[in-house]
Every structure is written in structure tokens, then in C-alpha cells.
Design a protein around this motif. Structure first.
Motif, PDB file in Angstrom:
ATOM      1  N   GLU A  69       0.830  -1.212   0.000  1.00  0.00           N
ATOM      2  CA  GLU A  69       0.000   0.000   0.000  1.00  0.00           C
ATOM      3  C   GLU A  69       0.861   1.257   0.000  1.00  0.00           C
ATOM      4  OE1 GLU A  69      -3.336   0.707   0.258  1.00  0.00           O
ATOM      5  OE2 GLU A  69      -4.093  -1.366   0.182  1.00  0.00           O
ATOM      6  N   ALA A  70       1.887   1.221   0.845  1.00  0.00           N
ATOM      7  CA  ALA A  70       2.714   2.405   1.005  1.00  0.00           C
ATOM      8  C   ALA A  70       3.796   2.492  -0.067  1.00  0.00           C
ATOM      9  CB  ALA A  70       3.351   2.417   2.395  1.00  0.00           C
ATOM     10  N   GLY A  71       4.037   1.370  -0.738  1.00  0.00           N
ATOM     11  CA  GLY A  71       5.112   1.343  -1.708  1.00  0.00           C
ATOM     12  C   GLY A  71       6.478   1.328  -1.055  1.00  0.00           C
ATOM     13  N   ILE A 141      -3.339  18.162 -14.522  1.00  0.00           N
ATOM     14  CA  ILE A 141      -2.220  17.648 -13.736  1.00  0.00           C
ATOM     15  C   ILE A 141      -2.396  16.163 -13.447  1.00  0.00           C
ATOM     16  CG2 ILE A 141      -1.106  17.783 -11.476  1.00  0.00           C
ATOM     17  CD1 ILE A 141      -1.316  20.783 -11.643  1.00  0.00           C
ATOM     18  N   THR A 142      -3.626  15.753 -13.227  1.00  0.00           N
ATOM     19  CA  THR A 142      -3.877  14.320 -13.047  1.00  0.00           C
ATOM     20  C   THR A 142      -3.429  13.553 -14.289  1.00  0.00           C
ATOM     21  OG1 THR A 142      -5.803  14.788 -11.664  1.00  0.00           O
ATOM     22  CG2 THR A 142      -5.618  12.566 -12.565  1.00  0.00           C
ATOM     23  N   VAL A 144      -1.280  14.451 -16.580  1.00  0.00           N
ATOM     24  CA  VAL A 144       0.181  14.486 -16.709  1.00  0.00           C
ATOM     25  C   VAL A 144       0.822  13.512 -15.732  1.00  0.00           C
ATOM     26  CG1 VAL A 144       2.224  15.907 -16.250  1.00  0.00           C
ATOM     27  CG2 VAL A 144       0.343  16.820 -17.630  1.00  0.00           C
ATOM     28  N   ALA A 145       0.365  13.560 -14.492  1.00  0.00           N
ATOM     29  CA  ALA A 145       0.968  12.699 -13.465  1.00  0.00           C
ATOM     30  C   ALA A 145       0.800  11.229 -13.842  1.00  0.00           C
ATOM     31  CB  ALA A 145       0.340  12.970 -12.101  1.00  0.00           C
ATOM     32  N   GLU A 146      -0.368  10.883 -14.354  1.00  0.00           N
ATOM     33  CA  GLU A 146      -0.590   9.480 -14.692  1.00  0.00           C
ATOM     34  C   GLU A 146       0.230   9.077 -15.921  1.00  0.00           C
ATOM     35  OE1 GLU A 146      -4.887   9.105 -14.769  1.00  0.00           O
ATOM     36  OE2 GLU A 146      -4.957   8.828 -12.586  1.00  0.00           O
ATOM     37  N   ARG A 147       0.418  10.025 -16.819  1.00  0.00           N
ATOM     38  CA  ARG A 147       1.247   9.753 -17.996  1.00  0.00           C
ATOM     39  C   ARG A 147       2.702   9.515 -17.582  1.00  0.00           C
ATOM     40  NH1 ARG A 147       1.482  14.764 -21.433  1.00  0.00           N
ATOM     41  NH2 ARG A 147      -0.757  14.674 -21.022  1.00  0.00           N
ATOM     42  N   VAL A 148       3.200  10.382 -16.712  1.00  0.00           N
ATOM     43  CA  VAL A 148       4.584  10.235 -16.248  1.00  0.00           C
ATOM     44  C   VAL A 148       4.728   8.940 -15.447  1.00  0.00           C
ATOM     45  CG1 VAL A 148       6.396  11.237 -14.804  1.00  0.00           C
ATOM     46  CG2 VAL A 148       4.982  12.709 -16.246  1.00  0.00           C
ATOM     47  N   LEU A 149       3.724   8.674 -14.616  1.00  0.00           N
ATOM     48  CA  LEU A 149       3.752   7.451 -13.809  1.00  0.00           C
ATOM     49  C   LEU A 149       3.892   6.219 -14.685  1.00  0.00           C
ATOM     50  CD1 LEU A 149       1.215   7.196 -10.869  1.00  0.00           C
ATOM     51  CD2 LEU A 149       3.636   6.630 -10.933  1.00  0.00           C
ATOM     52  N   ARG A 151       5.358   5.923 -17.225  1.00  0.00           N
ATOM     53  CA  ARG A 151       6.733   5.829 -17.723  1.00  0.00           C
ATOM     54  C   ARG A 151       7.715   5.412 -16.635  1.00  0.00           C
ATOM     55  NH1 ARG A 151      10.986   5.586 -19.801  1.00  0.00           N
ATOM     56  NH2 ARG A 151      11.854   6.639 -21.604  1.00  0.00           N
ATOM     57  N   VAL A 152       7.517   5.938 -15.436  1.00  0.00           N
ATOM     58  CA  VAL A 152       8.531   5.738 -14.400  1.00  0.00           C
ATOM     59  C   VAL A 152       8.173   4.650 -13.389  1.00  0.00           C
ATOM     60  CG1 VAL A 152       9.404   8.102 -14.538  1.00  0.00           C
ATOM     61  CG2 VAL A 152       7.564   7.563 -12.945  1.00  0.00           C
ATOM     62  N   ARG A 153       6.923   4.209 -13.409  1.00  0.00           N
ATOM     63  CA  ARG A 153       6.550   3.171 -12.464  1.00  0.00           C
ATOM     64  C   ARG A 153       7.297   1.886 -12.818  1.00  0.00           C
ATOM     65  NH1 ARG A 153       0.964   3.199 -10.513  1.00  0.00           N
ATOM     66  NH2 ARG A 153       0.408   3.573 -12.680  1.00  0.00           N
ATOM     67  N   PRO A 154       7.783   1.168 -11.790  1.00  0.00           N
ATOM     68  CA  PRO A 154       8.484  -0.089 -12.081  1.00  0.00           C
ATOM     69  C   PRO A 154       7.582  -0.996 -12.895  1.00  0.00           C
ATOM     70  CG  PRO A 154       8.662   0.472  -9.754  1.00  0.00           C
ATOM     71  CD  PRO A 154       7.713   1.446 -10.362  1.00  0.00           C
TER      72      PRO A 154
ATOM     73  N   MET B  25       3.920   9.764  -8.614  1.00  0.00           N
ATOM     74  CA  MET B  25       4.797  10.240  -9.680  1.00  0.00           C
ATOM     75  C   MET B  25       6.103  10.756  -9.095  1.00  0.00           C
ATOM     76  SD  MET B  25       4.349  13.433 -12.273  1.00  0.00           S
ATOM     77  CE  MET B  25       3.813  14.404 -10.893  1.00  0.00           C
ATOM     78  N   ARG B  27       7.523  10.079  -6.210  1.00  0.00           N
ATOM     79  CA  ARG B  27       8.334   9.032  -5.622  1.00  0.00           C
ATOM     80  C   ARG B  27       9.111   8.291  -6.705  1.00  0.00           C
ATOM     81  NH1 ARG B  27       6.468   3.947  -3.861  1.00  0.00           N
ATOM     82  NH2 ARG B  27       4.320   4.682  -4.093  1.00  0.00           N
ATOM     83  N   HIS B  28       8.400   7.911  -7.751  1.00  0.00           N
ATOM     84  CA  HIS B  28       9.043   7.109  -8.786  1.00  0.00           C
ATOM     85  C   HIS B  28       9.994   7.939  -9.638  1.00  0.00           C
ATOM     86  CE1 HIS B  28       6.961   3.463  -7.819  1.00  0.00           C
ATOM     87  NE2 HIS B  28       5.786   4.050  -7.900  1.00  0.00           N
ATOM     88  N   LEU B 132       7.469  14.129 -22.077  1.00  0.00           N
ATOM     89  CA  LEU B 132       6.114  13.589 -22.013  1.00  0.00           C
ATOM     90  C   LEU B 132       5.074  14.709 -21.952  1.00  0.00           C
ATOM     91  CD1 LEU B 132       6.796  10.782 -19.381  1.00  0.00           C
ATOM     92  CD2 LEU B 132       6.786  10.593 -21.872  1.00  0.00           C
TER      93      LEU B 132
END
Lengths: 156, 156
Positions: A69-71, A141-142, A144-149, A151-154, B25, B27-28, B132
Motif C-alpha cells: 500500500e505504502a510502496g 495535472i492528473t 500528466v501525473a498518470e502519464r509520467v507514472l 513511464r517511471v513506475r516499475p 509520480m 516518488r518514482h 512527455l
DNA sequence: TCAGGTTTGCTGACATGTCAACAAGTTGGG
DNA sequence: CCCAACTTGTTGACATGTCAGCAAACCTGA
């Protein structure tokens, strides 16, 4: 390949201005929110763990699931839980069905602490961030954040 | 006052979705950039200090000024400089005109390190963030970040 | 069944960040 | 000039985060 390192594409004025503002905003926003929670006697780390615990129907979660949950990784979680246990915010409970497992259980004090801290925290998030944005900005912003995520999320 | 604590205005679906995406976003993205610099043998903390030093005409700055550039307090700076000095990235030089002062001077190794790391860092910032976003998004996020900064930056 | 691989949580060593206090130096009002 | 207030940098104690490795328990396929 004849070329594995092109000339660096340095940031132009617009880009570096944004990057700097972005970095600074984060630093200061984190600091303000951390300070706000400190006034309620807890850290952001405490808060991040207490929220999923308090939202859990049982008031407890497997360490594994709380970490997800917390990552957080297992080590960080274990250290933090030890400290929180010493302060009486949570307790460790053995898992009946998996002898490796540990439940992290919210104590009454822990519940009182999160219930005392949460309203002020949300208010601070609004005051210092959300309320400064209009609805269309929030949507953008949501996105953008989800788009970047993405890309960068494991990679799952 | 008859009421000093109104009912908390919890985040609605749109807001909490944004807040969560935003947090994740960060954090990652931080993790990815940190990892990228680690591949070049340095940390984000090293980078943040080496950049202003390398941009300074003299290749050195008063600790005071370096701290102001990075937005760090004196203690954190002093500890970090000690560690970087041990690795040969910087050297401490007494200030002639103010016996309290210390110049932090970039060593040749330090300069080599920042010049080796910077292109990959910028490339990573682009790959994982800037590229992005389209130009209108960059403008909007800059505006938002500066607006939030105005609110959360310590009062001058 | 059972041997090997996986999952789970913990620990110790170390790196980093925060905080309060200190010492030396500088500055400014009287 | 002089002393109180401020500035500057350092230090030590402590809090927190990262990393590698351990040990116990679980799972799985032959």
C-alpha cells in the motif's frame, strides 16, 4: 553505431524555469506538510502507514500488504513499525495461517492519533495545494501525473 | 468563536485520484533520477551541490552561498561537504576576507564527475518527464508550480 | 515426499538528514 | 573603543532510509 552519445540537449529557459519551480515546489510543499503533521505529533512516515491501517476493516494488515500500500520495501517497513510499536501506535500480531506473516494492528492510541492528525493534514493539502488549482488544472495535472507514472513506475 | 474546527473537507474522487498520482509520480521520478545518477557514481545530493559550483566562475563558492543555492541548512551542507571532500570531489579553502568563512572549491575530479554525470541526468529528466509534456502543459505546470511556491515558500 | 526455489520479515552496518548547541569571527550602536 | 547581537561553520547525538544477508516458512514439481 558511429555515435552513442549525442550532444546533450540542455534545458532551455522555459524548461529550466519549470524544472526549478517544480523541484522547489516539492521541497517546500513536503516541508510544510511534514511540519503540519509534526504539530500533531507524527511524521509523514507514520501517517502513510496509519492511513491504510485505519481504512482496513480489521484495523490491521499483513506487513506485506501494508508495504505494498505504502510502496515501501520490507526493511524500511520493519524499522518504521518497530519505532511506531515503541511509541504505542501499532502492535505486531502473529498470523495464524502463515507462520512467516505478521499482522500490523492499529492500537487505540494509533487510531486516536490518526483521527486527530488527518483533518489538519487534509486541510493543509487543500490550503497549500489543491485550493490553489482550478478544476481544469486538476484534471490536466492528473493526466500528466498518470502519464509520467506510466513511464517511471516499475514494470509490473 | 463558536467553532474552531469545521467538519474536515475530505478529498473527493477527483481530488484523491490526483493527489495519489501526484505523490506516486514524485516518488518514482525521484527514484529513477537517483538511479540514473548512481550509475554515474553520484547521488542527487552530490549533483545539487556540484552544479552551482561548476557554474561559478571561480569554481568555488562560500559555504553560505552554496547552501543558499541548494536551499540547504548549514548543518546538512557541512556534513555533505565533509563526505564529498573525503571522496575528492571538493576541497575546503579558507576565506581570506572573513575568517569565519569557508570556500568550497571544485576539484578537477569533481569537475570531471559533474561533467560526466550531467548529460545523462538531463537526458533522464527529458525521457522521464519533459518529453512527455507538450508546450502548453509545460507553461501551465510552471504557472501552477510558481503559484504554489508563492504559498509555501518561507516568507522572505 | 522432499529438495530446491520463493516469500516473508527481521537485523546490522552503513549512509544520510535533522536538531540543538558550540566556538570563533564580525558588526553596529552607544 | 567595546560589548551585545548576529553570522558562519562545525560537531555530536539521534532519527530515518538503504542495502545485503539471514532464517524460517511456504510452495511446487518430479
Amino acid at each position: 553505431m558511429t555515435e552513442n552519445k549525442a550532444a546533450p540537449r540542455w534545458l532551455d529557459g522555459t524548461e529550466s524555469r519549470m524544472w526549478r519551480a517544480w523541484i522547489d515546489m516539492h521541497r517546500h510543499l513536503d516541508r510544510v506538510l511534514e511540519q503540519n503533521l509534526a504539530d500533531a505529533g507524527m511524521s509523514m512516515a507514520d501517517f502513510v502507514l496509519l492511513v491504510p491501517l485505519s481504512e482496513s476493516p480489521e484495523g490491521q494488515l499483513r506487513a506485506r500488504d501494508l508495504g505494498a500500500e505504502a510502496g515501501w520495501d520490507r526493511s524500511r517497513l520493519s524499522h518504521q513499525i518497530r519505532r511506531m510499536e515503541q511509541r504505542g501506535l501499532v502492535a505486531r500480531v502473529d498470523c495464524e495461517t502463515d507462520a512467516r506473516g505478521t499482522f500490523i494492528r492499529l492500537t487505540p492510541q494509533g487510531r486516536a492519533a490518526i483521527e486527530a492528525a488527518a483533518p489538519g493534514h487534509v486541510e493543509s493539502v487543500r490550503e497549500n495545494f489543491l485550493d490553489l488549482l482550478d478544476p481544469s488544472e486538476i484534471d490536466l495535472i492528473t493526466a500528466v501525473a498518470e502519464r509520467v507514472l506510466e513511464r517511471v513506475r516499475p514494470r509490473a
